[in-house]
Design a protein around this motif. Structure first.
Motif, PDB file in Angstrom:
ATOM      1  N   ALA A  62       0.816  -1.217   0.000  1.00  0.00           N
ATOM      2  CA  ALA A  62       0.000   0.000   0.000  1.00  0.00           C
ATOM      3  C   ALA A  62       0.851   1.269   0.000  1.00  0.00           C
ATOM      4  O   ALA A  62       0.321   2.351   0.207  1.00  0.00           O
ATOM      5  N   TRP A  63       2.153   1.154  -0.242  1.00  0.00           N
ATOM      6  CA  TRP A  63       3.017   2.330  -0.174  1.00  0.00           C
ATOM      7  C   TRP A  63       2.839   3.166  -1.437  1.00  0.00           C
ATOM      8  O   TRP A  63       2.940   2.665  -2.551  1.00  0.00           O
ATOM      9  N   ASP A  64       2.580   4.471  -1.261  1.00  0.00           N
ATOM     10  CA  ASP A  64       2.299   5.341  -2.401  1.00  0.00           C
ATOM     11  C   ASP A  64       2.876   6.742  -2.225  1.00  0.00           C
ATOM     12  O   ASP A  64       2.330   7.704  -2.752  1.00  0.00           O
ATOM     13  N   THR A  69      10.417   4.619  -2.542  1.00  0.00           N
ATOM     14  CA  THR A  69      10.007   3.277  -2.939  1.00  0.00           C
ATOM     15  C   THR A  69       9.980   2.396  -1.695  1.00  0.00           C
ATOM     16  O   THR A  69      10.681   2.667  -0.720  1.00  0.00           O
ATOM     17  N   ARG A 110       5.123   8.090   6.710  1.00  0.00           N
ATOM     18  CA  ARG A 110       4.488   8.816   5.598  1.00  0.00           C
ATOM     19  C   ARG A 110       4.328  10.299   5.958  1.00  0.00           C
ATOM     20  O   ARG A 110       4.663  11.180   5.167  1.00  0.00           O
TER      21      ARG A 110
END
Length: 127
Positions: A62-64, A69, A110
């Motif tokens: 779910a990393w955005d 990266t 995040r």
């Protein structure tokens, strides 16, 4: 509260969020100043171009976050021992296990990366 023995690894299996060094160092400062969750182990490459934040396995799905990266371990798991040897060839610890908290919470990271990006943008626009 963490009730694990001191000798236990900070995470059994970790993914790695990689960011440019400048943004990563700002994020480390933000996380270390924060009142809540701290920063987990952080590695840097030998060229000092990138920093890698250890995050819980499964984070990559779910990393955005733009400009970063997240390397998925596909169940292979990056296992971090408490010994000083970094888990990735050609890297060294910025914050080694034992001096850092558990793997960094992805939501907290995040937010810190976003704040770091805004700080860098503001600083660069003043030149």
């Amino acid at each position: 509260m963490d009730t694990r023995p001191i000798s236990e690894a900070p995470c059994d299996a970790c993914d790695v969020v990689t960011v440019p060094t400048r943004q990563g160092l700002e994020a480390v400062d933000i996380l270390r100043r924060g009142a809540g969750d701290g920063v987990g182990p952080v590695i840097h490459d030998d060229g000092c171009d990138t920093l890698g934040f250890l995050v819980p396995s499964g984070t990559a799905a779910a990393w955005d976050v733009p400009g970063s990266t997240c390397t998925e371990t596909d169940g292979r798991g990056l296992r971090v021992a408490t010994e000083p040897e970094p888990p990735v060839a050609g890297a060294d610890w910025l914050l080694p296990p034992g001096e850092a908290d558990l793997a960094t919470d992805p939501a907290v990271l995040r937010a810190a990366l976003g704040e770091a990006a805004r700080m860098i943008e503001a600083a660069d626009s003043c030149r």
